[in-house]
Design a protein around this motif. Sequence first.
Motif, PDB file in Angstrom:
ATOM      1  N   ASP A   1      -8.195  77.247  10.215  1.00  0.00           N
ATOM      2  CA  ASP A   1      -7.322  76.511  11.134  1.00  0.00           C
ATOM      3  C   ASP A   1      -7.686  75.028  11.213  1.00  0.00           C
ATOM      4  N   ILE A   2      -8.909  74.709  10.803  1.00  0.00           N
ATOM      5  CA  ILE A   2      -9.378  73.328  10.982  1.00  0.00           C
ATOM      6  C   ILE A   2      -9.612  72.685   9.613  1.00  0.00           C
ATOM      7  N   TYR A   3      -9.903  71.401   9.616  1.00  0.00           N
ATOM      8  CA  TYR A   3     -10.319  70.719   8.401  1.00  0.00           C
ATOM      9  C   TYR A   3     -11.720  70.181   8.655  1.00  0.00           C
ATOM     10  N   ILE A   4     -12.610  70.336   7.683  1.00  0.00           N
ATOM     11  CA  ILE A   4     -13.997  69.881   7.839  1.00  0.00           C
ATOM     12  C   ILE A   4     -14.337  68.876   6.745  1.00  0.00           C
ATOM     13  N   THR A   5     -14.860  67.744   7.151  1.00  0.00           N
ATOM     14  CA  THR A   5     -15.322  66.780   6.164  1.00  0.00           C
ATOM     15  C   THR A   5     -16.537  66.038   6.720  1.00  0.00           C
ATOM     16  N   ASN A   6     -16.998  65.044   5.980  1.00  0.00           N
ATOM     17  CA  ASN A   6     -18.212  64.302   6.339  1.00  0.00           C
ATOM     18  C   ASN A   6     -17.966  62.808   6.227  1.00  0.00           C
ATOM     19  N   ILE A   7     -18.854  62.017   6.864  1.00  0.00           N
ATOM     20  CA  ILE A   7     -18.723  60.563   6.658  1.00  0.00           C
ATOM     21  C   ILE A   7     -19.190  60.170   5.262  1.00  0.00           C
ATOM     22  N   LEU A   8     -20.187  60.870   4.723  1.00  0.00           N
ATOM     23  CA  LEU A   8     -20.594  60.632   3.326  1.00  0.00           C
ATOM     24  C   LEU A   8     -20.210  61.834   2.474  1.00  0.00           C
ATOM     25  N   LYS A   9     -19.604  61.577   1.348  1.00  0.00           N
ATOM     26  CA  LYS A   9     -19.148  62.680   0.497  1.00  0.00           C
ATOM     27  C   LYS A   9     -20.234  63.167  -0.464  1.00  0.00           C
ATOM     28  N   CYS A  10     -21.276  62.377  -0.668  1.00  0.00           N
ATOM     29  CA  CYS A  10     -22.349  62.795  -1.577  1.00  0.00           C
ATOM     30  C   CYS A  10     -23.663  62.922  -0.815  1.00  0.00           C
ATOM     31  N   ARG A  11     -24.540  63.769  -1.329  1.00  0.00           N
ATOM     32  CA  ARG A  11     -25.774  64.089  -0.610  1.00  0.00           C
ATOM     33  C   ARG A  11     -26.808  62.966  -0.709  1.00  0.00           C
ATOM     34  N   PRO A  12     -27.346  62.521   0.434  1.00  0.00           N
ATOM     35  CA  PRO A  12     -28.482  61.587   0.372  1.00  0.00           C
ATOM     36  C   PRO A  12     -29.730  62.357  -0.062  1.00  0.00           C
ATOM     37  N   PRO A  13     -30.561  61.767  -0.895  1.00  0.00           N
ATOM     38  CA  PRO A  13     -31.763  62.461  -1.372  1.00  0.00           C
ATOM     39  C   PRO A  13     -32.595  62.988  -0.201  1.00  0.00           C
ATOM     40  N   LYS A  14     -33.067  64.210  -0.322  1.00  0.00           N
ATOM     41  CA  LYS A  14     -33.872  64.878   0.711  1.00  0.00           C
ATOM     42  C   LYS A  14     -33.197  64.880   2.088  1.00  0.00           C
ATOM     43  N   ASN A  15     -31.898  64.799   2.103  1.00  0.00           N
ATOM     44  CA  ASN A  15     -31.137  64.805   3.366  1.00  0.00           C
ATOM     45  C   ASN A  15     -31.542  63.683   4.323  1.00  0.00           C
ATOM     46  N   ARG A  16     -32.003  62.566   3.769  1.00  0.00           N
ATOM     47  CA  ARG A  16     -32.347  61.458   4.665  1.00  0.00           C
ATOM     48  C   ARG A  16     -31.090  60.947   5.366  1.00  0.00           C
ATOM     49  N   ASN A  17     -31.307  60.137   6.413  1.00  0.00           N
ATOM     50  CA  ASN A  17     -30.177  59.591   7.157  1.00  0.00           C
ATOM     51  C   ASN A  17     -29.300  58.724   6.261  1.00  0.00           C
ATOM     52  N   PRO A  18     -28.008  58.678   6.550  1.00  0.00           N
ATOM     53  CA  PRO A  18     -27.129  57.780   5.799  1.00  0.00           C
ATOM     54  C   PRO A  18     -27.517  56.317   6.031  1.00  0.00           C
TER      55      PRO A  18
END
Length: 196
Positions: free
Chosen positions: A81-98
């Motif tokens: 029912d919903i749409y899910i997305t992110n502010i960054l489309k690619c993964r930052p290394p080691k999940n660090r902050n954008p």
Amino acid sequence: MKQIINPKLRVIRDEVLECTKCPLYKTRIYPVIGQGNHQAEIVFVAEAPGANENKTGRPFCGQAGKVLDELLASVNIKREDIYITNILKCRPPKNRNPLQSEIDACTPYLIRQLKIIQPKVICCLGNFSSRFVMELFGLSDMYKGISRIHGQTFQGEYEGQKVAIIPLYHPAVASYNQNMIGVLKNDLMILGQLVN
Ligand code: URA
Ligand code: SF4
């Protein structure tokens, strides 16, 4: 339910698949463009793909996704029912902050997605997404850090597009702090009331 595909979202997908606008393209396997209903009234905007999402290109397919599914179930909302997305489309290394430079490079895609889908409600997951979306919709003055504003509803406007914005903690926090799942469920009830 039959999914109606929006060709304008497909154009964005094709651009993101080839995107090199910031250095994150070098380490991505798959970008996460977004998933769900192209006519959704509710859009969830989270932060960035993690390790599992980078391998599949699908948002919230790992541990945080289990938490998200539990949260959605608690207010009777389905992922379809919903749409899910992110502010960054690619993964930052080691999940660090954008980085701000990455947010600046990538969010034109998000802005286009929001203009196409025209949701009534945007749920922001986590600090970075809440700050970006609130600033975009003219609510910079109201943004005070996620721990102070989570679970509230703000009315925002951007280029004539009006939305209700609900900042929430990122579901990943619930995987290392069990109390958080209660806070998140409580905050989400406001969304349940808005849509049910
Ligand atoms: N965390 C996010 O912020 N986004 C995803 O897509 C998955 C995990
Ligand atoms: Fe392009 Fe965004 Fe990926 Fe950077 S994070 S390469 S701007 S799609």
